[in-house]
Write an enzyme that holds these catalytic residues in place. Structure first.
Site, short mmCIF file in Angstrom:
data_model
loop_
_atom_site.label_atom_id
_atom_site.label_comp_id
_atom_site.label_asym_id
_atom_site.label_seq_id
_atom_site.Cartn_x
_atom_site.Cartn_y
_atom_site.Cartn_z
N ARG A 111 39.16 43.78 50.28
CA ARG A 111 40.01 43.76 48.98
C ARG A 111 40.96 44.69 49.18
O ARG A 111 40.85 45.76 48.60
CB ARG A 111 38.98 43.56 48.04
CG ARG A 111 39.92 43.29 46.57
CD ARG A 111 39.10 43.17 45.76
NE ARG A 111 39.57 42.87 44.15
CZ ARG A 111 40.04 41.87 43.68
NH1 ARG A 111 39.83 40.46 44.40
NH2 ARG A 111 40.56 41.61 42.44
N HIS B 258 44.85 35.08 49.66
CA HIS B 258 43.59 35.13 48.70
C HIS B 258 42.84 33.68 49.31
O HIS B 258 42.39 33.08 48.52
CB HIS B 258 43.80 35.04 47.35
CG HIS B 258 42.53 35.82 46.55
ND1 HIS B 258 41.33 35.92 47.15
CD2 HIS B 258 42.53 35.83 45.38
CE1 HIS B 258 40.51 36.19 46.28
NE2 HIS B 258 40.96 36.34 45.17
N GLN C 274 39.55 32.59 47.52
CA GLN C 274 39.73 31.75 46.29
C GLN C 274 40.01 30.34 46.48
O GLN C 274 39.56 29.71 45.89
CB GLN C 274 40.95 32.61 45.57
CG GLN C 274 41.12 31.92 44.23
CD GLN C 274 40.02 32.26 43.13
OE1 GLN C 274 39.38 32.97 42.82
NE2 GLN C 274 39.34 31.04 42.77
N ASP D 270 47.67 31.45 36.76
CA ASP D 270 47.16 32.67 36.94
C ASP D 270 47.91 33.71 36.09
O ASP D 270 48.66 33.17 35.44
CB ASP D 270 47.27 33.11 38.32
CG ASP D 270 46.57 34.54 38.68
OD1 ASP D 270 45.66 34.84 37.83
OD2 ASP D 270 46.93 34.80 39.95
N CYS E 297 41.93 31.57 38.58
CA CYS E 297 41.08 32.21 39.13
C CYS E 297 40.62 33.22 38.52
O CYS E 297 39.55 33.90 38.95
CB CYS E 297 42.00 32.54 40.45
SG CYS E 297 43.56 33.79 39.84
N ARG F 130 32.76 30.82 44.16
CA ARG F 130 33.31 31.80 45.05
C ARG F 130 32.26 31.97 45.89
O ARG F 130 32.36 32.22 47.31
CB ARG F 130 33.73 33.19 44.18
CG ARG F 130 35.16 33.14 43.61
CD ARG F 130 36.39 32.90 44.64
NE ARG F 130 36.12 34.02 45.56
CZ ARG F 130 36.63 35.22 45.08
NH1 ARG F 130 37.29 35.54 43.88
NH2 ARG F 130 36.71 36.41 45.78
#
Length: 323
Positions: free
Chosen positions: A106, A133, A136, A228, A267, A295
């Site tokens: 990450r 991502h 996700q 988001d 998310c 996830r």
């Protein structure tokens, strides 16, 4: 050759199978099936997760998912190791590959996870970079498949910043032949190379990719509406940015334009009162916490697929998904 996951189209050919595996494995595991609960494809392996950014869902979902698959989760925070400081990313990657069965990263710069993967001899999974991502997106499409039986004609709408989450969402939708409409203010559009990759998949799979600056146009008759935060982690100094998103809040007025079977996705973490209201976040048709849970299940399928393909296929056969 070692396969990595840096963007969701890295697994385009097997994406639908990975999602269906995750859905069925989740179902059987929760029912207490002995085979599912004793499926340990990461047995004896340590999976290292490097974090340059704080995390809730990513860290917990990977740690618990690795443990449930029989592996050992090793979390490496930014200041725990010498990555990119007194040691190059390439050298660190080669060292970690000698100890670990897989690496998740990450990070801020997408070029950093690319560099890590370039030198790794074990699978590298992008757990978030500024550009992509993929984990996700896997959870997002898993959640959509759980909630909608018919994908043909399904419309997914994005309202907000053209960021990393949108990049992999649009790619993932196009890979599965789902229509994606996205509304972004001028100056906040997704990267053009990602748009072109998305359009190529959409053309191949018979779906549409539509860009607009009008959020109402984007969400009209949409079954899935996704947003988001307008100001992402690391952009806290850009307070004026939020002015560009006036009219982009997903609220009761916007819901009125959506399809009757609408679902709301985010998310997380959500900035309630900015990009979404409490009415939408807490609505019975909000599926944001299903996304969050998925996830873990989606990543479990991805890890088994990338790290121990034989075991993943054998479990798929047991579940009746692979001939």
């Amino acid at each position: 050759m070692t396969q990595h996951l840096l963007a969701i189209d890295d697994v385009a050919e097997d994406f639908e199978a990975i999602l269906k595996w995750a859905i069925e494995f989740k179902r059987q595991w929760k029912q207490g099936d002995d085979v599912a609960q004793n499926f340990l494809p990461l047995d004896t392996l340590a999976i290292g997760s490097i974090y340059e950014k704080p995390s809730t869902r990513t860290r917990v979902s990977f740690e618990v998912g690795v443990q449930r698959l029989g592996g050992s989760a090793l979390t490496l925070l930014k200041n725990d190791i010498q990555l990119g400081k007194s040691e190059t990313i390439g050298d660190t990657s080669q060292v970690l590959s000698r100890f670990l069965g897989g690496i998740t990263y990450r990070c801020f710069g997408h070029e950093d996870v690319e560099e890590l993967a370039k030198h790794a001899t074990v699978p590298v999974i992008n757990a978030l970079s500024y550009k992509h991502h993929p984990c996700q997106a896997a959870a997002d499409l898993m959640t959509i498949l759980e909630n909608y039986d018919e994908l043909d004609g399904l419309k997914v709408a994005w309202v907000g910043d053209g960021n990393n989450v949108l990049h992999d969402l649009m790619l993932a939708c196009a890979i599965l032949g789902i229509d994606i409409h996205y509304a972004c203010p001028e100056g906040y559009e997704p990267h053009e190379d990602v748009v072109e990759r998305t359009k190529a998949f959409a053309e191949k799979n018979g779906s549409s990719v539509v860009h607009t600056t009008d959020p109402i146009e984007a969400v009209t008759d949409a079954s899935v509406v996704y947003t988001d935060v307008f100001i992402s982690m690391g952009e806290e100094h850009m307070k004026d940015k939020i002015k560009s998103f006036e009219g982009y809040q997903v609220n009761e007025e916007m819901v009125a334009h959506m399809a009757d079977n609408w679902s709301f996705m985010h998310c997380l973490p959500a900035h309630r009162g900015d990009e979404v209201t409490d009415y939408v976040m807490d609505h019975k048709q909000s599926i944001v916490f299903d996304q969050a849970e998925n996830r873990m299940w989606a990543q479990m399928s991805l890890m088994a697929f990338l790290i121990n393909r034989g075991a993943w296929e054998a479990m798929g056969e047991f579940m009746g998904l692979i001939d």
